[in-house]
Structures are given as structure tokens and as C-alpha cells.
Design a protein around this motif. Structure first.
Motif, mmCIF file in Angstrom:
data_model
loop_
_atom_site.group_PDB
_atom_site.id
_atom_site.type_symbol
_atom_site.label_atom_id
_atom_site.label_comp_id
_atom_site.label_asym_id
_atom_site.label_seq_id
_atom_site.Cartn_x
_atom_site.Cartn_y
_atom_site.Cartn_z
ATOM 1 N N ARG A 200 0.830 -1.209 0.000
ATOM 2 C CA ARG A 200 0.000 0.000 0.000
ATOM 3 C C ARG A 200 0.868 1.263 0.000
ATOM 4 N N LEU A 201 2.000 1.208 0.710
ATOM 5 C CA LEU A 201 2.908 2.348 0.701
ATOM 6 C C LEU A 201 3.462 2.579 -0.699
ATOM 7 N N LEU A 202 3.855 1.501 -1.370
ATOM 8 C CA LEU A 202 4.330 1.627 -2.754
ATOM 9 C C LEU A 202 3.227 2.210 -3.636
ATOM 10 N N GLY A 203 2.000 1.749 -3.421
ATOM 11 C CA GLY A 203 0.886 2.266 -4.201
ATOM 12 C C GLY A 203 0.676 3.748 -3.993
ATOM 13 N N SER A 204 0.895 4.222 -2.761
ATOM 14 C CA SER A 204 0.709 5.651 -2.482
ATOM 15 C C SER A 204 1.727 6.500 -3.217
ATOM 16 N N TYR A 205 2.861 5.913 -3.556
ATOM 17 C CA TYR A 205 3.890 6.613 -4.329
ATOM 18 C C TYR A 205 3.730 6.385 -5.834
ATOM 19 N N GLY A 206 2.705 5.646 -6.220
ATOM 20 C CA GLY A 206 2.519 5.332 -7.639
ATOM 21 C C GLY A 206 3.511 4.317 -8.159
ATOM 22 N N ARG A 207 4.051 3.480 -7.262
ATOM 23 C CA ARG A 207 5.100 2.528 -7.637
ATOM 24 C C ARG A 207 4.589 1.101 -7.761
ATOM 25 N N LEU A 208 3.288 0.894 -7.569
ATOM 26 C CA LEU A 208 2.749 -0.457 -7.596
ATOM 27 C C LEU A 208 1.653 -0.549 -8.644
ATOM 28 N N LYS A 209 1.779 -1.521 -9.525
ATOM 29 C CA LYS A 209 0.767 -1.769 -10.546
ATOM 30 C C LYS A 209 -0.223 -2.790 -10.002
ATOM 31 N N GLY A 210 -1.484 -2.394 -9.843
ATOM 32 C CA GLY A 210 -2.493 -3.326 -9.371
ATOM 33 C C GLY A 210 -2.928 -3.068 -7.943
ATOM 34 N N ASP A 211 -3.901 -3.861 -7.495
ATOM 35 C CA ASP A 211 -4.443 -3.735 -6.150
ATOM 36 C C ASP A 211 -3.451 -4.282 -5.130
ATOM 37 N N PRO A 212 -3.096 -3.526 -4.094
ATOM 38 C CA PRO A 212 -2.088 -3.986 -3.137
ATOM 39 C C PRO A 212 -2.418 -5.324 -2.485
ATOM 40 N N ALA A 213 -3.677 -5.546 -2.143
ATOM 41 C CA ALA A 213 -4.052 -6.801 -1.491
ATOM 42 C C ALA A 213 -3.891 -7.985 -2.437
ATOM 43 N N GLN A 214 -4.265 -7.816 -3.696
ATOM 44 C CA GLN A 214 -4.131 -8.900 -4.665
ATOM 45 C C GLN A 214 -2.664 -9.173 -4.987
ATOM 46 N N VAL A 215 -1.875 -8.121 -5.118
ATOM 47 C CA VAL A 215 -0.437 -8.300 -5.368
ATOM 48 C C VAL A 215 0.205 -9.053 -4.207
ATOM 49 N N THR A 216 -0.152 -8.662 -2.985
ATOM 50 C CA THR A 216 0.408 -9.326 -1.813
ATOM 51 C C THR A 216 0.019 -10.795 -1.776
ATOM 52 N N ASP A 217 -1.197 -11.103 -2.193
ATOM 53 C CA ASP A 217 -1.643 -12.500 -2.190
ATOM 54 C C ASP A 217 -0.860 -13.337 -3.203
ATOM 55 N N VAL A 218 -0.657 -12.812 -4.400
ATOM 56 C CA VAL A 218 0.130 -13.547 -5.396
ATOM 57 C C VAL A 218 1.557 -13.749 -4.887
ATOM 58 N N TYR A 219 2.119 -12.706 -4.291
ATOM 59 C CA TYR A 219 3.470 -12.810 -3.724
ATOM 60 C C TYR A 219 3.523 -13.860 -2.615
ATOM 61 N N THR A 220 2.504 -13.906 -1.762
ATOM 62 C CA THR A 220 2.461 -14.887 -0.684
ATOM 63 C C THR A 220 2.396 -16.299 -1.244
ATOM 64 N N ARG A 221 1.624 -16.479 -2.305
ATOM 65 C CA ARG A 221 1.544 -17.802 -2.924
ATOM 66 C C ARG A 221 2.880 -18.210 -3.543
ATOM 67 N N GLN A 222 3.558 -17.266 -4.199
ATOM 68 C CA GLN A 222 4.845 -17.634 -4.809
ATOM 69 C C GLN A 222 5.842 -18.063 -3.736
#
Length: 345
Positions: A200-222
């Protein structure tokens, strides 16, 4: 300053054909020597019970701390092993290297350098301060902020398509279909608020593509994919072999992507200890809090060690010690050289 030259000007690179022709990396010692070195490393460090098993992910806290496995795979497809090399554990942060390689392959060298970065933060792998100090830049793909930014760029129309891309891609590196450790995933998903906060912090800086919760979930699965030391050694050997899996013969990524990935590992793969690691061990490496340490010697081999007890920075104690020993015993140190025979005397 306007017009100032920078060291990463792509126009300064030698032509690809010239670069490919100049690569020379040697080879591992003979089979008997490799087997003896792995056995010696296992014997030297098997009694070291220092360090603590990771407990901030509850499922990791239940791992047997006595487990100790070593494996190396050369670029010709021979896999050597010792101890608990077939035991499966969650890949955790070692996945960062291979997802970075897949995204580098998909988006290109310059794109990932600009969007993620390749410089060490000098701070812990899950630092929020590092993001703030660098005006929202993830800095490199091996810390959690950079890994989240990298995973966010994985091709796919939605989170499920991105997850399929990641799992399939890492399976190609391993030479077999990797499966999700559901127990670790559930445990980690229930305790990953810090990673979601970083996203979410990255998203606030415009540094994250996509929804923070969904990105975190994919990362957790990997991070929850189940691998063994043998799997990791083959995955490392694929990077060492210019992107061709030595077991399957399948090209997974281009040779230039392997170069980019190993450069990122060399600078940041062991987090704030990466400089010490290169100085002492001399091989690009990546650690994970499940207890894995993976190193890659270009043109030679991938070396993986698994032992769950960690030091205070989150790196396997026996994994580091055994890798240090084997770097010398197997001639993996990238910075070691000897006088050329024609010039001696």
C-alpha cells in the motif's frame, strides 16, 4: 546535470555476438571430488545447532531444526546431493530471483531497472523505512518492497492469471511441476499484514501496478511453493546455463536475463549482508527464511543448502557456513583466479 554520462547507458554495451563469444567460465571438479565435497560439508556443519527457526510465520516454526540438505546441479544436468536434499520446504524469498527473471524476460532490462531498481538498501529485507528514504522506490527486487513491485508487473489479466504465470515459470526453472504448500500459504496469508502495508505504501507513491491486497496475495503464494534443495540447485543451474534448464533442455529465459538476475543477486541477494557475502564467499546468492541458501556460479552450477535455523538477519546458519566451504572446495568464487600457465616461471 544536463548531458552527463551515466554508467548504464545501453549504447555503451559491446555487440551481443562479441559478448557471447567472450564468455569463459570453466567447469566443476570431477564427479568424485564434488560428491566428496558435499559429504564433507554435511559432516563439518551437521552438529551446528546455533540460530533459531523462523517463528513469525507459524507454519515455519514447526519445521524440524535438525534438517540439513545440500545439492548442486551442474550445467550438464548432473545433480549431486547429501543429507536431506529431497526434503520439501517453502521456497520463500528465494522465489524473488526467479520471478524477477520472468518479469525481466517479459518486460526487458531497462524497464525493470527503472521500475524496480538494482541497488542495495542497506536495511533489512522488510524495511518500510527504506521505501520512505528513497521516495517510494523499491530499490531492488530482492527485498520485499522490490519483490512486491516485481510481482505486480507479472503478465496476466487478473491475479489468478498472474499466479498461473508465476507457478508455471518457476516450474520450468525446476524442471517439474511445483505445487503450493497450502499449510504454509494459509499460515503466511494470515500473518502478512506487513507486506500488505509495504504494498500500500508503494501504491501511495505510484510505484505499484495493481491492487495492493491482490499483489500481496500472489506474492504470498509464490513464497509458499514447495521445493527441495535438489529443485533449487536445478533452478540455479538454469541461471548458470544461460537460461536453459539442464534437465529438460528447455529454454526458460534468455542468457541476458540470467546476467541481469545474477547481477541483482550479487548486489542484494543476501540483503544488508550482501557485501560481506561477496567478500567472503564470492558467488551471487539468495536466502529464504525457511532455511534455504541458493548460489549460482555462471557456466558451472547451482548450489543449494537447506537448514532451518537462521541468524538474526534471517539467513540459514548452516546454509551460509556450508556454502562458504563449498565455494572454495568446488571453485565457485567468481573473483578467484590463478596465474596463467603460459606466464608462470
Amino acid at each position: 546535470m544536463s548531458g552527463e554520462r551515466v554508467i548504464h547507458d545501453s549504447g555503451d554495451a559491446a555487440p551481443p555476438g562479441t559478448v557471447d563469444a567472450a564468455v569463459s567460465t570453466g567447469h566443476l571438479p570431477g564427479t568424485g571430488d564434488v560428491e566428496a565435497a558435499l559429504a564433507a560439508a554435511w559432516e563439518r556443519y551437521r552438529e551446528d545447532d546455533s540460530g533459531e527457526v523462523a517463528d513469525y510465520i507459524p507454519a515455519l516454526a514447526t519445521e524440524d531444526p535438525a534438517l540439513f540438505g545440500l545439492a548442486t546441479a551442474d550445467v550438464h544436468g548432473t545433480v549431486y546431493r547429501s543429507g536431506d536434499a529431497e526434503h520439501r520446504f517453502s521456497i520463500q524469498s528465494v522465489s524473488k530471483a526467479f520471478v524477477f527473471a520472468l518479469v525481466d524476460q517479459a518486460l526487458g532490462h531497462d524497464t525493470v531497472r527503472r521500475s524496480v531498481g538494482v541497488n542495495n538498501t542497506g536495511l533489512p529485507f522488510d524495511s518500510i523505512l527504506a521505501v520512505e528514504l528513497n521516495r517510494g522506490s523499491p530499490m531492488n527486487p530482492m527485498v520485499n518492497a522490490g519483490a512486491l513491485a516485481t510481482t505486480a508487473q507479472v503478465p496476466g489479466r487478473d491475479a489468478e492469471a498472474q499466479w498461473d504465470f508465476v507457478r508455471h515459470g518457476l516450474s520450468r526453472f525446476a524442471g517439474r511441476e511445483l505445487e503450493l504448500d497450502q499449510r504454509v500459504y494459509a499460515s503466511e496469508a494470515a500473518a502478512n499484514q506487513r507486506n500488505e502495508s509495504i504494498a500500500r505504501l508503494l501504491g501511495s507513491y505510484g510505484r505499484l501496478k495493481g491492487d495492493p491486497a491482490q499483489v500481496t496475495d500472489v506474492y504470498t503464494r509464490q513464497c509458499s511453493l514447495a521445493v527441495s534443495a535438489c529443485d533449487l540447485a536445478v533452478m540455479g543451474a538454469t541461471l548458470a546455463a544461460g537460461g536453459v534448464n539442464p534437465l529438460t533442455g528447455q529454454r526458460v529465459v534468455d542468457a541476458a536475463v540470467c546476467r541481469d538476475t545474477l547481477a541483482a543477486l550479487a548486489s542484494s541477494g543476501m540483503y544488508e549482508r550482501s557485501g560481506d557475502w561477496l567478500y567472503e564467499v564470492g558467488v551471487p546468492g539468495k536466502s529464504g527464511v525457511s532455511g534455504a541458501v541458493l548460489t549460482v556460479a555462471p557456466g558451472k552450477a547451482g548450489l543449494a543448502v537447506f537448514s532451518p535455523r537462521l541468524d538474526p538477519t534471517g539467513n540459514s546458519v548452516r546454509g551460509q557456513r556450508a556454502t562458504h566451504y563449498l565455494s572454495g572446495a568446488l571453485g565457485l568464487n567468481l573473483f578467484a583466479s590463478a596465474p596463467h600457465a603460459d606466464k608462470e616461471g
